[in-house]
Design a protein around this motif. Structure first.
Motif, PDB file in Angstrom:
ATOM      1  N   GLY A  36      -2.218 -63.735  -6.412  1.00 28.18           N
ATOM      2  CA  GLY A  36      -1.645 -64.005  -7.580  1.00 28.18           C
ATOM      3  C   GLY A  36      -0.584 -65.274  -7.390  1.00 28.18           C
ATOM      4  N   ASP A  37      -0.230 -65.792  -6.009  1.00 27.77           N
ATOM      5  CA  ASP A  37       0.430 -66.926  -5.417  1.00 27.77           C
ATOM      6  C   ASP A  37      -0.483 -68.061  -5.118  1.00 27.77           C
ATOM      7  OD1 ASP A  37       3.097 -65.600  -6.331  1.00 27.77           O
ATOM      8  OD2 ASP A  37       2.882 -64.508  -4.381  1.00 27.77           O
ATOM      9  N   GLY A  38      -1.362 -67.623  -5.316  1.00 24.43           N
ATOM     10  CA  GLY A  38      -2.506 -68.852  -4.644  1.00 24.43           C
ATOM     11  C   GLY A  38      -2.735 -68.515  -3.140  1.00 24.43           C
ATOM     12  N   ILE A  39      -2.339 -67.476  -2.688  1.00 21.37           N
ATOM     13  CA  ILE A  39      -2.418 -67.380  -1.153  1.00 21.37           C
ATOM     14  C   ILE A  39      -3.790 -66.774  -0.754  1.00 21.37           C
ATOM     15  CG2 ILE A  39      -1.658 -66.608   1.057  1.00 21.37           C
ATOM     16  CD1 ILE A  39       1.120 -66.905  -0.592  1.00 21.37           C
ATOM     17  N   ARG A  40      -4.618 -67.299   0.013  1.00 26.09           N
ATOM     18  CA  ARG A  40      -5.808 -66.456   0.463  1.00 26.09           C
ATOM     19  C   ARG A  40      -5.454 -65.313   1.268  1.00 26.09           C
ATOM     20  NH1 ARG A  40      -9.838 -69.638   4.139  1.00 26.09           N
ATOM     21  NH2 ARG A  40     -10.774 -67.832   3.755  1.00 26.09           N
ATOM     22  N   ARG A  41      -6.235 -64.536   1.010  1.00 29.59           N
ATOM     23  CA  ARG A  41      -5.925 -63.172   1.750  1.00 29.59           C
ATOM     24  C   ARG A  41      -7.219 -62.480   2.132  1.00 29.59           C
ATOM     25  NH1 ARG A  41      -0.767 -62.223   2.411  1.00 29.59           N
ATOM     26  NH2 ARG A  41       0.786 -62.771   0.863  1.00 29.59           N
ATOM     27  N   CYS A  42      -7.281 -61.229   2.723  1.00 29.89           N
ATOM     28  CA  CYS A  42      -8.562 -60.414   2.825  1.00 29.89           C
ATOM     29  C   CYS A  42      -8.318 -59.047   2.994  1.00 29.89           C
ATOM     30  CB  CYS A  42      -9.129 -61.045   4.313  1.00 29.89           C
ATOM     31  SG  CYS A  42     -10.559 -60.176   4.734  1.00 29.89           S
ATOM     32  N   ARG A  43      -9.354 -58.366   2.298  1.00 27.85           N
ATOM     33  CA  ARG A  43      -9.197 -56.806   2.423  1.00 27.85           C
ATOM     34  C   ARG A  43     -10.255 -56.474   3.386  1.00 27.85           C
ATOM     35  NH1 ARG A  43      -8.358 -57.061  -3.542  1.00 27.85           N
ATOM     36  NH2 ARG A  43      -6.667 -56.641  -3.827  1.00 27.85           N
ATOM     37  N   LEU A  44      -9.783 -55.712   4.340  1.00 28.42           N
ATOM     38  CA  LEU A  44     -10.731 -55.110   5.268  1.00 28.42           C
ATOM     39  C   LEU A  44     -10.915 -53.633   4.900  1.00 28.42           C
ATOM     40  CD1 LEU A  44      -8.733 -56.095   8.667  1.00 28.42           C
ATOM     41  CD2 LEU A  44     -10.713 -57.528   7.670  1.00 28.42           C
ATOM     42  N   VAL A  45     -12.136 -53.530   4.327  1.00 29.38           N
ATOM     43  CA  VAL A  45     -12.498 -52.063   3.741  1.00 29.38           C
ATOM     44  C   VAL A  45     -13.115 -51.265   4.940  1.00 29.38           C
ATOM     45  CG1 VAL A  45     -13.604 -50.798   1.943  1.00 29.38           C
ATOM     46  CG2 VAL A  45     -12.990 -53.253   1.600  1.00 29.38           C
ATOM     47  N   MET A  46     -12.519 -50.045   4.989  1.00 30.52           N
ATOM     48  CA  MET A  46     -12.913 -49.240   6.216  1.00 30.52           C
ATOM     49  C   MET A  46     -13.412 -47.873   5.585  1.00 30.52           C
ATOM     50  SD  MET A  46      -9.555 -50.166   8.383  1.00 30.52           S
ATOM     51  CE  MET A  46      -8.569 -50.430   7.055  1.00 30.52           C
ATOM     52  N   GLU A  47     -13.861 -47.073   6.429  1.00 30.87           N
ATOM     53  CA  GLU A  47     -14.471 -45.670   6.025  1.00 30.87           C
ATOM     54  C   GLU A  47     -12.998 -44.995   6.495  1.00 30.87           C
ATOM     55  OE1 GLU A  47     -17.396 -44.238   8.675  1.00 30.87           O
ATOM     56  OE2 GLU A  47     -18.962 -45.437   7.771  1.00 30.87           O
ATOM     57  N   PRO A  48     -12.641 -43.906   5.465  1.00 30.18           N
ATOM     58  CA  PRO A  48     -11.307 -43.381   5.460  1.00 30.18           C
ATOM     59  C   PRO A  48     -11.183 -42.281   6.734  1.00 30.18           C
ATOM     60  CG  PRO A  48     -12.512 -42.533   3.624  1.00 30.18           C
ATOM     61  CD  PRO A  48     -13.325 -43.652   4.105  1.00 30.18           C
ATOM     62  N   VAL A  49     -12.221 -42.404   7.608  1.00 31.33           N
ATOM     63  CA  VAL A  49     -12.317 -41.384   8.493  1.00 31.33           C
ATOM     64  C   VAL A  49     -11.758 -42.028   9.975  1.00 31.33           C
ATOM     65  CG1 VAL A  49     -13.669 -39.875  10.092  1.00 31.33           C
ATOM     66  CG2 VAL A  49     -14.543 -40.056   7.595  1.00 31.33           C
ATOM     67  N   VAL A  50     -10.849 -41.307  10.523  1.00 28.44           N
ATOM     68  CA  VAL A  50     -10.068 -42.101  11.668  1.00 28.44           C
ATOM     69  C   VAL A  50     -10.626 -41.120  12.949  1.00 28.44           C
ATOM     70  CG1 VAL A  50      -7.995 -42.216  12.960  1.00 28.44           C
ATOM     71  CG2 VAL A  50      -8.033 -42.222  10.183  1.00 28.44           C
ATOM     72  N   HIS A  51     -11.062 -42.153  13.773  1.00 28.01           N
ATOM     73  CA  HIS A  51     -11.813 -41.410  14.912  1.00 28.01           C
ATOM     74  C   HIS A  51     -10.762 -41.913  16.263  1.00 28.01           C
ATOM     75  CE1 HIS A  51     -15.878 -41.539  13.116  1.00 28.01           C
ATOM     76  NE2 HIS A  51     -15.280 -42.460  12.371  1.00 28.01           N
ATOM     77  N   ARG A  52     -10.437 -40.721  16.913  1.00 27.35           N
ATOM     78  CA  ARG A  52      -9.675 -41.026  18.156  1.00 27.35           C
ATOM     79  C   ARG A  52     -10.300 -41.856  19.037  1.00 27.35           C
ATOM     80  NH1 ARG A  52      -7.066 -37.129  15.069  1.00 27.35           N
ATOM     81  NH2 ARG A  52      -4.900 -36.409  15.492  1.00 27.35           N
ATOM     82  N   VAL A  53      -9.576 -42.411  19.731  1.00 29.95           N
ATOM     83  CA  VAL A  53     -10.069 -43.184  21.278  1.00 29.95           C
ATOM     84  C   VAL A  53      -9.424 -42.745  22.394  1.00 29.95           C
ATOM     85  CG1 VAL A  53     -11.174 -44.958  19.668  1.00 29.95           C
ATOM     86  CG2 VAL A  53      -8.915 -45.493  20.668  1.00 29.95           C
ATOM     87  N   GLU A  54      -9.916 -42.904  23.511  1.00 27.27           N
ATOM     88  CA  GLU A  54      -9.327 -42.757  24.875  1.00 27.27           C
ATOM     89  C   GLU A  54      -7.731 -43.740  24.746  1.00 27.27           C
ATOM     90  OE1 GLU A  54     -11.741 -42.676  28.345  1.00 27.27           O
ATOM     91  OE2 GLU A  54     -12.822 -41.283  27.639  1.00 27.27           O
ATOM     92  N   PRO A  55      -6.770 -43.269  24.655  1.00 26.94           N
ATOM     93  CA  PRO A  55      -5.654 -44.353  24.570  1.00 26.94           C
ATOM     94  C   PRO A  55      -5.620 -45.248  25.548  1.00 26.94           C
ATOM     95  CG  PRO A  55      -5.189 -42.182  24.293  1.00 26.94           C
ATOM     96  CD  PRO A  55      -6.376 -41.938  24.683  1.00 26.94           C
ATOM     97  N   ARG A  56      -5.218 -46.441  25.357  1.00 21.18           N
ATOM     98  CA  ARG A  56      -5.176 -47.309  26.392  1.00 21.18           C
ATOM     99  C   ARG A  56      -3.827 -48.316  25.860  1.00 21.18           C
ATOM    100  NH1 ARG A  56     -10.335 -50.781  26.840  1.00 21.18           N
ATOM    101  NH2 ARG A  56     -10.971 -48.763  27.684  1.00 21.18           N
ATOM    102  N   PRO A  57      -2.869 -48.998  26.684  1.00 26.01           N
ATOM    103  CA  PRO A  57      -1.896 -49.319  26.421  1.00 26.01           C
ATOM    104  C   PRO A  57      -2.099 -50.727  25.730  1.00 26.01           C
ATOM    105  CG  PRO A  57      -1.515 -48.482  28.832  1.00 26.01           C
ATOM    106  CD  PRO A  57      -2.965 -48.579  28.218  1.00 26.01           C
TER     107      PRO A  57
END
Length: 144
Positions: free
Chosen positions: A81-102
């Motif tokens: 609404g303020d004329g600023i370009r934005r973006c929606r990153l649409v994702m599957e709502p499923v969260v996959h755990r990964v091997e943690p990395r700092p």
């Protein structure tokens, strides 16, 4: 080979926090009669869309670690609404755990090459069943 994005998950203390937030937002949309999809709005629009949508994910950094990911479904640029370009990153709502990395702090999102992305944490492993905090502490102690 897919390309991924990486982003800080601001406000989440754990993967469970993220999962609960997703469920809450989807329930709110359902109750309002809106399309039930999960997205993250960002200011910068990725230019490598084809690579990202060819099996790419958004990897979330939680408490200083790459902790989980969500499959990318669509990338929708728009002007707010303020004329600023934005973006929606649409994702599957499923969260996959990964091997943690700092991962240290950064602003916005960054591209993440497939060869640099941590692998998924096997669902059948004992570590996958542990709470995030306990898994983090066991890793710090060198027990995991």
């Amino acid at each position: 080979m897919p390309l991924h994005l990486i982003k800080l998950c601001v406000g989440a203390e754990s993967i469970r926090d993220l999962e609960e937030w997703i469920a809450e937002k989807l329930a709110e949309k359902r109750a309002r009669g809106e399309p039930v999809e999960q997205f993250h709005t960002t200011r910068m629009v990725p230019t490598r869309t084809d690579e990202l949508l060819d099996g790419g994910s958004l990897y979330w950094v939680i408490k200083g670690e790459i902790a989980c990911r969500q499959n990318l479904v669509a990338i929708r640029p728009f002007v707010d609404g303020d004329g600023i370009r934005r973006c929606r990153l649409v994702m599957e709502p499923v969260v996959h755990r990964v091997e943690p990395r700092p991962r240290g702090p950064f602003q916005g999102w960054r591209y993440l090459a497939a060869k640099e992305a941590p692998p998924d944490l096997g669902a059948g492993t004992d570590a996958a069943a542990l709470p995030d905090e306990l898994r983090r502490e066991l890793r710090t102690l060198g027990l995991l």
